[in-house]
Write an enzyme that holds these catalytic residues in place. Sequence first.
Site, mmCIF file in Angstrom:
data_model
loop_
_atom_site.group_PDB
_atom_site.id
_atom_site.type_symbol
_atom_site.label_atom_id
_atom_site.label_comp_id
_atom_site.label_asym_id
_atom_site.label_seq_id
_atom_site.Cartn_x
_atom_site.Cartn_y
_atom_site.Cartn_z
ATOM 1 N N SER A 4 -1.903 -3.673 1.667
ATOM 2 C CA SER A 4 -1.312 -2.461 1.088
ATOM 3 C C SER A 4 -1.687 -2.338 -0.378
ATOM 4 O O SER A 4 -1.364 -3.199 -1.195
ATOM 5 C CB SER A 4 0.210 -2.503 1.220
ATOM 6 O OG SER A 4 0.758 -1.546 0.338
ATOM 7 N N HIS A 29 -4.044 -0.026 3.820
ATOM 8 C CA HIS A 29 -2.789 0.721 3.949
ATOM 9 C C HIS A 29 -2.495 1.413 2.617
ATOM 10 O O HIS A 29 -2.449 0.766 1.570
ATOM 11 C CB HIS A 29 -1.679 -0.275 4.323
ATOM 12 C CG HIS A 29 -0.368 0.361 4.640
ATOM 13 N ND1 HIS A 29 -0.090 0.936 5.852
ATOM 14 C CD2 HIS A 29 0.757 0.488 3.900
ATOM 15 C CE1 HIS A 29 1.149 1.396 5.853
ATOM 16 N NE2 HIS A 29 1.693 1.138 4.678
ATOM 17 N N ASP A 31 0.123 3.624 0.529
ATOM 18 C CA ASP A 31 1.530 4.019 0.461
ATOM 19 C C ASP A 31 1.738 5.212 -0.457
ATOM 20 O O ASP A 31 1.756 5.082 -1.675
ATOM 21 C CB ASP A 31 2.371 2.834 -0.036
ATOM 22 C CG ASP A 31 2.547 1.799 1.043
ATOM 23 O OD1 ASP A 31 3.002 2.164 2.144
ATOM 24 O OD2 ASP A 31 2.207 0.629 0.799
ATOM 25 N N MET A 33 4.139 8.045 -1.869
ATOM 26 C CA MET A 33 5.578 8.283 -2.061
ATOM 27 C C MET A 33 5.799 9.532 -2.896
ATOM 28 O O MET A 33 5.135 9.725 -3.917
ATOM 29 C CB MET A 33 6.215 7.099 -2.778
ATOM 30 C CG MET A 33 6.006 5.787 -2.060
ATOM 31 S SD MET A 33 6.743 4.453 -2.987
ATOM 32 C CE MET A 33 6.211 3.044 -2.015
ATOM 33 N N HIS A 62 0.217 5.993 4.703
ATOM 34 C CA HIS A 62 1.632 5.959 5.072
ATOM 35 C C HIS A 62 2.328 7.005 4.210
ATOM 36 O O HIS A 62 2.609 6.766 3.034
ATOM 37 C CB HIS A 62 2.167 4.539 4.811
ATOM 38 C CG HIS A 62 3.626 4.370 5.076
ATOM 39 N ND1 HIS A 62 4.318 3.250 4.671
ATOM 40 C CD2 HIS A 62 4.526 5.159 5.705
ATOM 41 C CE1 HIS A 62 5.587 3.379 5.029
ATOM 42 N NE2 HIS A 62 5.736 4.533 5.653
ATOM 43 N N MET A 64 5.190 8.622 2.921
ATOM 44 C CA MET A 64 6.648 8.569 2.698
ATOM 45 C C MET A 64 7.014 9.840 1.954
ATOM 46 O O MET A 64 7.376 9.825 0.772
ATOM 47 C CB MET A 64 7.002 7.307 1.909
ATOM 48 C CG MET A 64 6.860 6.040 2.748
ATOM 49 S SD MET A 64 6.856 4.547 1.744
ATOM 50 C CE MET A 64 5.114 4.365 1.473
ATOM 51 N N MET A 133 9.077 -0.017 10.092
ATOM 52 C CA MET A 133 9.380 -0.502 8.745
ATOM 53 C C MET A 133 10.311 -1.713 8.837
ATOM 54 O O MET A 133 11.368 -1.642 9.455
ATOM 55 C CB MET A 133 10.058 0.588 7.915
ATOM 56 C CG MET A 133 9.153 1.760 7.524
ATOM 57 S SD MET A 133 7.591 1.271 6.776
ATOM 58 C CE MET A 133 8.168 0.434 5.301
ATOM 59 N N ASP A 168 5.539 -3.180 8.654
ATOM 60 C CA ASP A 168 5.318 -2.993 7.218
ATOM 61 C C ASP A 168 6.556 -3.383 6.412
ATOM 62 O O ASP A 168 7.621 -2.786 6.572
ATOM 63 C CB ASP A 168 4.971 -1.505 6.997
ATOM 64 C CG ASP A 168 4.690 -1.151 5.541
ATOM 65 O OD1 ASP A 168 4.600 -2.056 4.701
ATOM 66 O OD2 ASP A 168 4.544 0.066 5.271
#
Length: 221
Positions: A4, A29, A31, A33, A62, A64, A133, A168
Site C-alpha cells: 500500500s 494498492h 488508498d 481518501m 481503494h 474511500m 477491511m 487490508d
Amino acid sequence: MAPSLLAADFARLADHVRQVEDAGAEILHLDVMDGHFVPNISFGVPVIEKLRPASGLFFDAHLMITDPLKYAEPFAKAGSDLLNFHIEVTDTPMKVVEHIRSLGVRVGVTLNPGTDASAIWPVIEAVDLVLVMSVWPGFGGQEFIPSALDKLRAIRPRLRPDQRLEVDGGIGPTTVPDAVAAGADTLVAGTAVFDQDDPGKAMRDLERLARQTAERTGSHP
Ligand code: DX5
Ligand code: ZN
C-alpha cells in the site's frame, strides 16, 4: 502481496514503487481518501496519473470516497486497473459495479469492519474482487481486527476461482498466516512493507510466509 502506497515516502514515490516492483510485486494498492467517507485525506487522480508511466504494476485503487459514481471515471482514466468501492456508500451497488465496468477496468467491492458479509451478496457474482477491511479505513499502522477472519471465511466459499479475496489493514508477519488460512489470496500491507529498511525484502518475506501457509492449510494459493 499488494503493497500500500499510503506508507511509502511521498517525497520519493517512484523510487519506493520501483523497490517493490523489482522485488517481484505485481499489485500496488492505492488508498484514495476524501475526508468525508473517512476522517483523512490522502491523494487522488494526479498522483496516480503521474505514477502510471513509472510502473508496470497492477493498480488496485481503494476508493474511500462517498461518491464513486462521480469519480470512477477520472480514476479509471488516470490508469487504475481496478476500482474498489465501499458497499456502505450506496443503496444501488449494482449500478456502481456496472458503471465501473463500463469504464473498462476491473471492479472490487469493499466492506468496513462493521459491515456484515451479507451486504455484498447482491453484487458478489458481478465483481472481480472482494476487499475485507481488517481495520477501520482512514489510517495506516493500525492493529488487525480479528473478526475480519470470520468475514473472510464467510465470503470465500461464495467466490469463483477467478474472483479474488483481498484483506487490508494490520497485515504483517503475525497476521499473514491467519488471513491466508481464512481464505484471503491478496494481502494489502503498508507499514509492514514501506515502513521497513528494505521494502523489497519485507514484501518478499511476507509473500513467502503467505505461500507457506497456503500450502500447509490447503487454502487458496
Ligand atoms: C487504511 C488503508 C490501508 C492501509 C493499510 O485506510 O485502506 O490500505 O494503508 O496500512 P497498514 O498495512 O499499515 O495497516
Ligand atoms: Zn486500502
